[in-house]
Design an enzyme around this catalytic site. Structure first.
Site: not given
Length: 374
Positions: A22, A27, A43, A136
């Site tokens: 989550e 979620v 997702k 990222d």
């Protein structure tokens, strides 16, 4: 008999299993594609109320992943809206590199490390060839499949590099902490090392910290590994080695050779939920962990809490779904379900760092490193 809503047909295709995680935007579920029998990850992203507009992070991720097709990049299988939520269907991956690193039962040999690094660089090289910056990169965004293959995932922060007047947003309140860790590991950059540094739009002058020997950070690394790392960690981007050049470094051709992915050590698989434990009418399943995902371990109390339950799909989502023409020909990938005309919209401008923020950043860095040198 009236024809079923096409959006409901897509929703009914996936049999939802357990929750995988989550995060901020929604979620992630594990699911079964009832048409192919393939295990997938879904997702579910909350798009919010109408006044909040479109979730551009999700749309950007879809757009980029449609362009990035490679064995070392996660595959986006489909995307469809339902009841105000957006569902992204990914290939299912067993684990991620963070779980491998944290597993105390796993010993990573030099060949294993070399293999994971090589696959990571292969995925990055494809991104950079397409002018995409991931932005990222971290172990839990490097997913690992049942065959040991590592794949880059979570492109929510990714951007196209080189667009005119493109401004990149800051990552948040952790910037100072990130800079502190970088400077402590590699020293603060000097104009001699990086001549163009002083011309950066948010440039801040900070207290000098000398760089420790690279060998002190990686005492077990080979000379070839340290040479590659020193070239990858160069501050000046004009002097730094590219992902493709890194793949051609002698580190990858010297002994030991990279371990074959199928032979890489992985955490023991988690116990599969029984079909009887899952409501087959509960909706679909999800894949790659969302940003800032909170891992939910099997056996934990509240694992199937009400806040994590997926609403049943109904027939009211048909107005959202439009099929996109596939320009790749009959042998290309199947068209997705989302209307990509949404990408014509522009997100609101975000604020950049101010002079006050810049002064605050300088004070924080001077204080941090001043205390370290006392």
């Amino acid at each position: 008999m009236a024809e079923l809503d096409p959006s409901k047909k897509v929703a009914d295709r996936y049999l939802k299993r357990e929750v995988l995680g989550e995060g901020t935007y929604g979620v992630v579920y594990k699911a079964i594609d009832t048409q192919t029998g393939q295990t997938v990850a879904i997702k579910k992203i909350r798009l919010g109320k109408q006044k909040e507009g479109v979730n551009f992070t999700a749309l950007r991720e879809i757009k980029l992943l449609k362009e990035l097709k490679d064995p070392n990049i996660i595959e986006l299988i489909d995307a469809f809206p339902h009841k105000g939520n957006l569902h992204l269907v990914f290939e299912f991956m067993e684990t991620d590199l963070e779980a491998v690193i944290r597993d105390r039962n796993i010993f990573l040999s030099p060949g294993d490390i070399k293999s994971y690094l090589q696959m990571t660089l292969k995925g990055l090289a494809v991104c950079h060839k397409k002018w995409v910056l991931h932005r990222d990169m971290k172990p839990n965004n490097l997913l690992i499949g049942s065959n040991g293959q590592l794949k880059l995932a979570d492109f929510g922060l990714a951007r196209i590099f080189g667009s005119p007047d493109r401004r990149f947003t800051h990552q948040g309140s952790s910037d100072i902490d990130q800079l502190g860790k970088i400077f402590a590991a590699f020293g603060t950059p000097s104009p001699a090392q990086w001549p163009d540094m002083v011309y950066l739009p948010d440039y801040v002058e900070y207290q000098h910290v000398p760089a420790p020997p690279l060998r002190s950070l990686f005492p077990m690394a080979s000379d070839d590994a340290l040479d590659l790392l020193s070239k990858m960690f160069t501050y000046d981007p004009n002097a730094r080695i590219s992902a493709q050049q890194a793949l051609e470094h002698r580190y990858f051709s010297s002994a030991p050779l990279p371990t074959v992915p199928e032979k890489l050590p992985r955490p023991a698989p988690k116990k599969e939920s029984k079909a009887s434990d899952v409501d087959s009418q509960d909706g679909p399943t999800v894949l790659s962990p969302p940003r800032k995902s909170r891992r939910i371990m099997p056996g934990r109390d509240g694992f199937e809490g009400n806040s994590l339950q997926e609403d049943k799909f109904d027939d009211n989502a048909g107005n959202f779904r439009q099929t996109v023409a596939d320009n790749t020909g009959k042998n290309g990938p199947a068209p997705m379900s989302l209307d990509f005309s949404l990408f014509g919209l522009k997100p609101p401008n975000r604020p950049t760092i101010t002079s006050a923020d810049r002064s605050h950043l300088k004070r924080k860095l001077d204080l941090e490193f001043g205390n370290q040198n006392d």
